[in-house]
Motif scaffolding. Structure first.
Motif, PDB file in Angstrom:
ATOM      1  N   ILE A  24       0.830  -1.203   0.000  1.00 52.16           N
ATOM      2  CA  ILE A  24       0.000   0.000   0.000  1.00 52.16           C
ATOM      3  C   ILE A  24       0.865   1.253   0.000  1.00 52.16           C
ATOM      4  O   ILE A  24       0.600   2.203  -0.748  1.00 52.16           O
ATOM      5  CB  ILE A  24      -0.976  -0.016   1.202  1.00 52.16           C
ATOM      6  CG1 ILE A  24      -2.013  -1.128   0.992  1.00 52.16           C
ATOM      7  CG2 ILE A  24      -1.653   1.335   1.373  1.00 52.16           C
ATOM      8  CD1 ILE A  24      -2.900  -1.378   2.183  1.00 52.16           C
ATOM      9  N   ASP A  25       1.921   1.265   0.803  1.00 49.42           N
ATOM     10  CA  ASP A  25       2.831   2.410   0.827  1.00 49.42           C
ATOM     11  C   ASP A  25       3.465   2.643  -0.535  1.00 49.42           C
ATOM     12  O   ASP A  25       3.575   3.785  -1.004  1.00 49.42           O
ATOM     13  CB  ASP A  25       3.927   2.213   1.878  1.00 49.42           C
ATOM     14  CG  ASP A  25       3.415   2.330   3.307  1.00 49.42           C
ATOM     15  OD1 ASP A  25       2.293   2.868   3.496  1.00 49.42           O
ATOM     16  OD2 ASP A  25       4.135   1.890   4.222  1.00 49.42           O
ATOM     17  N   LYS A  26       3.892   1.575  -1.170  1.00 53.97           N
ATOM     18  CA  LYS A  26       4.529   1.684  -2.487  1.00 53.97           C
ATOM     19  C   LYS A  26       3.533   2.196  -3.524  1.00 53.97           C
ATOM     20  O   LYS A  26       3.860   3.066  -4.338  1.00 53.97           O
ATOM     21  CB  LYS A  26       5.103   0.327  -2.916  1.00 53.97           C
ATOM     22  CG  LYS A  26       5.943   0.387  -4.162  1.00 53.97           C
ATOM     23  CD  LYS A  26       7.196   1.217  -3.907  1.00 53.97           C
ATOM     24  CE  LYS A  26       8.201   1.053  -5.003  1.00 53.97           C
ATOM     25  NZ  LYS A  26       9.465   1.678  -4.680  1.00 53.97           N
ATOM     26  N   LEU A  27       2.302   1.691  -3.495  1.00 49.52           N
ATOM     27  CA  LEU A  27       1.279   2.129  -4.437  1.00 49.52           C
ATOM     28  C   LEU A  27       0.911   3.599  -4.219  1.00 49.52           C
ATOM     29  O   LEU A  27       0.719   4.356  -5.180  1.00 49.52           O
ATOM     30  CB  LEU A  27       0.036   1.245  -4.333  1.00 49.52           C
ATOM     31  CG  LEU A  27       0.212  -0.208  -4.813  1.00 49.52           C
ATOM     32  CD1 LEU A  27      -1.034  -1.019  -4.498  1.00 49.52           C
ATOM     33  CD2 LEU A  27       0.542  -0.263  -6.288  1.00 49.52           C
ATOM     34  N   GLN A  28       0.846   4.038  -2.967  1.00 51.67           N
ATOM     35  CA  GLN A  28       0.552   5.438  -2.678  1.00 51.67           C
ATOM     36  C   GLN A  28       1.685   6.349  -3.160  1.00 51.67           C
ATOM     37  O   GLN A  28       1.439   7.440  -3.671  1.00 51.67           O
ATOM     38  CB  GLN A  28       0.299   5.637  -1.190  1.00 51.67           C
ATOM     39  CG  GLN A  28      -1.058   5.096  -0.753  1.00 51.67           C
ATOM     40  CD  GLN A  28      -1.280   5.192   0.742  1.00 51.67           C
ATOM     41  OE1 GLN A  28      -0.338   5.287   1.524  1.00 51.67           O
ATOM     42  NE2 GLN A  28      -2.546   5.157   1.139  1.00 51.67           N
ATOM     43  N   ALA A  29       2.920   5.886  -3.014  1.00 50.97           N
ATOM     44  CA  ALA A  29       4.062   6.655  -3.519  1.00 50.97           C
ATOM     45  C   ALA A  29       3.997   6.761  -5.046  1.00 50.97           C
ATOM     46  O   ALA A  29       4.299   7.819  -5.620  1.00 50.97           O
ATOM     47  CB  ALA A  29       5.373   6.010  -3.086  1.00 50.97           C
ATOM     48  N   ILE A  31       1.243   6.694  -6.853  1.00 49.08           N
ATOM     49  CA  ILE A  31       0.154   7.611  -7.172  1.00 49.08           C
ATOM     50  C   ILE A  31       0.610   9.055  -7.023  1.00 49.08           C
ATOM     51  O   ILE A  31       0.306   9.905  -7.865  1.00 49.08           O
ATOM     52  CB  ILE A  31      -1.079   7.322  -6.287  1.00 49.08           C
ATOM     53  CG1 ILE A  31      -1.728   6.004  -6.716  1.00 49.08           C
ATOM     54  CG2 ILE A  31      -2.089   8.466  -6.337  1.00 49.08           C
ATOM     55  CD1 ILE A  31      -2.805   5.505  -5.782  1.00 49.08           C
ATOM     56  N   GLN A  32       1.352   9.362  -5.979  1.00 46.57           N
ATOM     57  CA  GLN A  32       1.867  10.718  -5.772  1.00 46.57           C
ATOM     58  C   GLN A  32       2.764  11.136  -6.930  1.00 46.57           C
ATOM     59  O   GLN A  32       2.672  12.262  -7.428  1.00 46.57           O
ATOM     60  CB  GLN A  32       2.649  10.807  -4.472  1.00 46.57           C
ATOM     61  CG  GLN A  32       1.811  11.164  -3.286  1.00 46.57           C
ATOM     62  CD  GLN A  32       2.688  11.411  -2.061  1.00 46.57           C
ATOM     63  OE1 GLN A  32       3.768  10.843  -1.942  1.00 46.57           O
ATOM     64  NE2 GLN A  32       2.215  12.267  -1.173  1.00 46.57           N
ATOM     65  N   SER A  35       0.714  11.801 -10.057  1.00 47.26           N
ATOM     66  CA  SER A  35      -0.207  12.930  -9.923  1.00 47.26           C
ATOM     67  C   SER A  35       0.468  14.278 -10.105  1.00 47.26           C
ATOM     68  O   SER A  35      -0.211  15.286 -10.283  1.00 47.26           O
ATOM     69  CB  SER A  35      -0.893  12.897  -8.557  1.00 47.26           C
ATOM     70  OG  SER A  35      -1.653  11.715  -8.424  1.00 47.26           O
TER      71      SER A  35
END
Length: 114
Positions: A24-29, A31-32, A35
């Protein structure tokens, strides 16, 4: 930011439904990163095209009585060597509102400065 998992591994884990905190942390990074707005810089080709557009428009303004088609532009504007390039430069000038495209009696296009 996690260093233990690659982006490919994170995507594969997400597809397989294995959403660990590390994934989840890797996927959020990711996405950032995706974006963020891209940087728009003017390239050398952009500058050259802009110069050709300006030169072509000035040439058209200097010859208002002449029928200025792509072949004429090739002969009278330095840097425009093919009719394809003349058409591309004129499309840019038309989009900028500097030139209008008109058609003669046979349907052949020619250009007039605004």
């Amino acid at each position: 930011m996690t260093n233990g998992i690659t982006r490919v591994e994170a995507l594969q884990a997400a597809i397989n439904g294995d959403l660990t905190p590390e994934v989840i942390d890797k996927l959020q990074a990711m996405i950032q990163t995706l974006s963020k707005p891209g940087k728009k810089t003017e390239t050398k080709d952009d500058r050259e095209r802009a110069a050709l557009v300006a030169q072509a428009v000035e040439t058209l303004k200097g010859n208002p009585a002449v029928v200025c088609d792509a072949k004429w532009l090739c002969e009278h504007v330095t840097g425009i060597t093919t009719t394809q390039k003349a058409g591309a430069i004129m499309r840019i000038a038309i989009a900028q509102g500097l030139v209008t495209k008109q058609y003669d009696g046979k349907g052949k296009p020619y250009y007039k400065a605004c």
